[in-house]
Write a protein that holds these residues in place. Structure first.
Motif, PDB file in Angstrom:
ATOM      1  N   PRO A   1      49.422  67.093  38.836  1.00 35.05           N
ATOM      2  CA  PRO A   1      50.254  65.878  38.743  1.00 35.05           C
ATOM      3  C   PRO A   1      51.608  65.949  39.450  1.00 35.05           C
ATOM      4  N   PRO A   2      52.375  67.043  39.335  1.00 35.54           N
ATOM      5  CA  PRO A   2      53.677  67.044  40.026  1.00 35.54           C
ATOM      6  C   PRO A   2      53.555  66.967  41.549  1.00 35.54           C
ATOM      7  N   VAL A   3      52.515  67.538  42.104  1.00 35.28           N
ATOM      8  CA  VAL A   3      52.324  67.481  43.562  1.00 35.28           C
ATOM      9  C   VAL A   3      52.076  66.043  44.002  1.00 35.28           C
TER      10      VAL A   3
ATOM     11  N   HIS B   1      51.541  59.934  33.589  1.00 36.30           N
ATOM     12  CA  HIS B   1      52.719  59.535  34.355  1.00 36.30           C
ATOM     13  C   HIS B   1      52.433  59.608  35.853  1.00 36.30           C
ATOM     14  N   ALA B   2      51.752  60.668  36.292  1.00 38.14           N
ATOM     15  CA  ALA B   2      51.428  60.804  37.712  1.00 38.14           C
ATOM     16  C   ALA B   2      50.487  59.697  38.169  1.00 38.14           C
TER      17      ALA B   2
ATOM     18  N   LYS C   1      54.102  61.117  46.616  1.00 38.37           N
ATOM     19  CA  LYS C   1      54.280  59.668  46.557  1.00 38.37           C
ATOM     20  C   LYS C   1      55.753  59.261  46.617  1.00 38.37           C
ATOM     21  N   SER C   2      56.603  59.924  45.826  1.00 38.01           N
ATOM     22  CA  SER C   2      57.984  59.446  45.718  1.00 38.01           C
ATOM     23  C   SER C   2      59.036  60.460  46.141  1.00 38.01           C
TER      24      SER C   2
ATOM     25  N   LEU D   1      59.880  62.896  39.847  1.00 39.59           N
ATOM     26  CA  LEU D   1      59.351  64.257  39.909  1.00 39.59           C
ATOM     27  C   LEU D   1      59.867  65.091  38.743  1.00 39.59           C
ATOM     28  N   LEU D   2      61.145  64.965  38.436  1.00 42.26           N
ATOM     29  CA  LEU D   2      61.727  65.716  37.320  1.00 42.26           C
ATOM     30  C   LEU D   2      61.086  65.318  35.991  1.00 42.26           C
TER      31      LEU D   2
END
Length: 54
Positions: A16-18, A47-48, A23-24, A30-31
């Motif tokens: 998900p963080p990647v 959330h992702a 995307k943004s 990201l945080l």
């Protein structure tokens, strides 16, 4: 569905963080996603997906 969006959805399911980073970029989204993934994986995943599909 666009091919890039489909690829981002697959990445969001796996990492998900990647997906949020792609995307943004680096920022508050990201945080937030990193914190959610550290606490529990499912909220980070949701959330992702929300960030990628909006």
């Amino acid at each position: 569905m666009d091919t890039n969006k489909l690829l981002l959805v697959v990445i969001a399911i796996l990492l998900p963080p990647v997906a949020v980073f792609l995307k943004s970029g680096v920022g508050k989204d990201l945080l937030i996603n990193i914190i959610l993934c550290l606490l529990f994986f499912i909220p980070g995943l949701l959330h992702a997906l929300w960030i990628v599909t909006k």
